[in-house]
Design a protein around this motif. Structure first.
Motif, PDB file in Angstrom:
ATOM      1  N   SER A  86       0.824  -1.196   0.000  1.00 49.11           N
ATOM      2  CA  SER A  86       0.000   0.000   0.000  1.00 49.11           C
ATOM      3  C   SER A  86       0.870   1.262   0.000  1.00 49.11           C
ATOM      4  O   SER A  86       0.577   2.227  -0.722  1.00 49.11           O
ATOM      5  N   ALA A  87       1.937   1.254   0.775  1.00 55.74           N
ATOM      6  CA  ALA A  87       2.845   2.404   0.824  1.00 55.74           C
ATOM      7  C   ALA A  87       3.514   2.624  -0.535  1.00 55.74           C
ATOM      8  O   ALA A  87       3.657   3.766  -0.986  1.00 55.74           O
ATOM      9  N   VAL A  88       3.905   1.544  -1.182  1.00 48.71           N
ATOM     10  CA  VAL A  88       4.545   1.662  -2.498  1.00 48.71           C
ATOM     11  C   VAL A  88       3.537   2.201  -3.521  1.00 48.71           C
ATOM     12  O   VAL A  88       3.860   3.089  -4.316  1.00 48.71           O
ATOM     13  N   ARG A  89       2.296   1.689  -3.492  1.00 45.61           N
ATOM     14  CA  ARG A  89       1.263   2.202  -4.410  1.00 45.61           C
ATOM     15  C   ARG A  89       1.054   3.696  -4.203  1.00 45.61           C
ATOM     16  O   ARG A  89       0.969   4.461  -5.168  1.00 45.61           O
ATOM     17  N   GLU A  90       0.981   4.117  -2.943  1.00 45.58           N
ATOM     18  CA  GLU A  90       0.779   5.528  -2.635  1.00 45.58           C
ATOM     19  C   GLU A  90       1.935   6.379  -3.159  1.00 45.58           C
ATOM     20  O   GLU A  90       1.728   7.442  -3.745  1.00 45.58           O
ATOM     21  N   MET A  91       3.152   5.901  -2.967  1.00 43.92           N
ATOM     22  CA  MET A  91       4.317   6.621  -3.449  1.00 43.92           C
ATOM     23  C   MET A  91       4.280   6.747  -4.968  1.00 43.92           C
ATOM     24  O   MET A  91       4.514   7.826  -5.519  1.00 43.92           O
ATOM     25  N   LEU A  92       3.953   5.677  -5.657  1.00 44.18           N
ATOM     26  CA  LEU A  92       3.892   5.704  -7.117  1.00 44.18           C
ATOM     27  C   LEU A  92       2.786   6.639  -7.607  1.00 44.18           C
ATOM     28  O   LEU A  92       2.975   7.373  -8.584  1.00 44.18           O
ATOM     29  N   ASN A  93       1.641   6.642  -6.940  1.00 45.88           N
ATOM     30  CA  ASN A  93       0.555   7.549  -7.315  1.00 45.88           C
ATOM     31  C   ASN A  93       0.973   9.001  -7.137  1.00 45.88           C
ATOM     32  O   ASN A  93       0.682   9.845  -7.984  1.00 45.88           O
ATOM     33  N   GLU A  94       1.648   9.305  -6.027  1.00 53.81           N
ATOM     34  CA  GLU A  94       2.114  10.669  -5.787  1.00 53.81           C
ATOM     35  C   GLU A  94       3.116  11.098  -6.853  1.00 53.81           C
ATOM     36  O   GLU A  94       3.057  12.232  -7.345  1.00 53.81           O
ATOM     37  N   GLN A  95       4.016  10.209  -7.229  1.00 50.06           N
ATOM     38  CA  GLN A  95       4.999  10.528  -8.259  1.00 50.06           C
ATOM     39  C   GLN A  95       4.312  10.784  -9.594  1.00 50.06           C
ATOM     40  O   GLN A  95       4.660  11.705 -10.323  1.00 50.06           O
ATOM     41  N   SER A  96       3.321   9.969  -9.905  1.00 52.15           N
ATOM     42  CA  SER A  96       2.580  10.123 -11.157  1.00 52.15           C
ATOM     43  C   SER A  96       1.837  11.461 -11.173  1.00 52.15           C
ATOM     44  O   SER A  96       1.864  12.184 -12.166  1.00 52.15           O
ATOM     45  N   SER A 143       2.599  14.122  -9.471  1.00 48.42           N
ATOM     46  CA  SER A 143       3.598  15.184  -9.525  1.00 48.42           C
ATOM     47  C   SER A 143       4.073  15.392 -10.958  1.00 48.42           C
ATOM     48  O   SER A 143       4.202  16.529 -11.417  1.00 48.42           O
ATOM     49  N   ARG A 144       4.308  14.311 -11.683  1.00 44.71           N
ATOM     50  CA  ARG A 144       4.726  14.418 -13.080  1.00 44.71           C
ATOM     51  C   ARG A 144       3.622  15.053 -13.920  1.00 44.71           C
ATOM     52  O   ARG A 144       3.883  15.891 -14.774  1.00 44.71           O
ATOM     53  N   ASP A 145       2.372  14.662 -13.661  1.00 50.88           N
ATOM     54  CA  ASP A 145       1.246  15.241 -14.396  1.00 50.88           C
ATOM     55  C   ASP A 145       1.135  16.727 -14.131  1.00 50.88           C
ATOM     56  O   ASP A 145       0.896  17.513 -15.045  1.00 50.88           O
ATOM     57  N   LYS A 191       3.532  18.788 -13.327  1.00 49.22           N
ATOM     58  CA  LYS A 191       4.638  19.466 -13.999  1.00 49.22           C
ATOM     59  C   LYS A 191       4.356  19.603 -15.487  1.00 49.22           C
ATOM     60  O   LYS A 191       4.657  20.618 -16.092  1.00 49.22           O
ATOM     61  N   ARG A 192       3.768  18.581 -16.096  1.00 55.36           N
ATOM     62  CA  ARG A 192       3.439  18.636 -17.522  1.00 55.36           C
ATOM     63  C   ARG A 192       2.378  19.691 -17.797  1.00 55.36           C
ATOM     64  O   ARG A 192       2.417  20.361 -18.815  1.00 55.36           O
ATOM     65  N   ASN A 193       1.424  19.827 -16.898  1.00 58.73           N
ATOM     66  CA  ASN A 193       0.302  20.747 -17.122  1.00 58.73           C
ATOM     67  C   ASN A 193       0.603  22.171 -16.677  1.00 58.73           C
ATOM     68  O   ASN A 193      -0.159  23.071 -16.991  1.00 58.73           O
ATOM     69  N   SER A 194       1.675  22.378 -15.937  1.00 55.64           N
ATOM     70  CA  SER A 194       1.946  23.708 -15.393  1.00 55.64           C
ATOM     71  C   SER A 194       2.245  24.726 -16.475  1.00 55.64           C
ATOM     72  O   SER A 194       2.045  25.913 -16.278  1.00 55.64           O
ATOM     73  N   GLY A 195       2.730  24.296 -17.609  1.00 53.77           N
ATOM     74  CA  GLY A 195       3.058  25.223 -18.697  1.00 53.77           C
ATOM     75  C   GLY A 195       1.855  25.676 -19.492  1.00 53.77           C
ATOM     76  O   GLY A 195       1.937  26.570 -20.315  1.00 53.77           O
ATOM     77  N   ARG A 196       0.692  25.085 -19.253  1.00 58.12           N
ATOM     78  CA  ARG A 196      -0.508  25.419 -20.016  1.00 58.12           C
ATOM     79  C   ARG A 196      -1.489  26.163 -19.137  1.00 58.12           C
ATOM     80  O   ARG A 196      -2.397  25.582 -18.568  1.00 58.12           O
ATOM     81  N   SER A 197      -1.350  27.464 -19.061  1.00 54.96           N
ATOM     82  CA  SER A 197      -2.237  28.231 -18.190  1.00 54.96           C
ATOM     83  C   SER A 197      -3.696  28.128 -18.640  1.00 54.96           C
ATOM     84  O   SER A 197      -4.599  28.221 -17.840  1.00 54.96           O
ATOM     85  N   TRP A 198      -3.927  27.918 -19.918  1.00 53.29           N
ATOM     86  CA  TRP A 198      -5.297  27.819 -20.428  1.00 53.29           C
ATOM     87  C   TRP A 198      -5.996  26.559 -19.959  1.00 53.29           C
ATOM     88  O   TRP A 198      -7.230  26.496 -19.942  1.00 53.29           O
ATOM     89  N   ALA A 199      -5.225  25.555 -19.518  1.00 49.47           N
ATOM     90  CA  ALA A 199      -5.828  24.288 -19.096  1.00 49.47           C
ATOM     91  C   ALA A 199      -6.191  24.285 -17.619  1.00 49.47           C
ATOM     92  O   ALA A 199      -6.869  23.391 -17.154  1.00 49.47           O
ATOM     93  N   LYS A 200      -5.753  25.308 -16.895  1.00 48.69           N
ATOM     94  CA  LYS A 200      -6.028  25.355 -15.457  1.00 48.69           C
ATOM     95  C   LYS A 200      -7.476  25.711 -15.233  1.00 48.69           C
ATOM     96  O   LYS A 200      -8.050  26.527 -15.931  1.00 48.69           O
TER      97      LYS A 200
END
Length: 60
Positions: A34-44, A46-48, A50-59
């Protein structure tokens, strides 16, 4: 499912054992999975973010 051997500090294992004893998890393995799943979800997420931060129109 693969088997992985870990070395974890005694205090952390005792805390995991306490969660098992209180019924939060059925066993240590499931608590650690469960801890590993939670860590992987948080990383995913976080990556999402970062990818969306450059698109102000998508916020929203």
């Amino acid at each position: 499912m693969e088997r992985v051997t870990l070395r974890i500090p005694k205090q952390q294992i005792e805390e995991v054992e306490q969660m098992v004893e209180t019924g939060e998890y059925p066993n240590r393995s499931e608590a650690i999975r469960s801890a590993v799943r939670e860590m992987l979800n948080e990383q995913s997420e976080s990556r999402d973010d970062k990818r969306n931060s450059g698109r102000s129109w998508a916020k929203v």
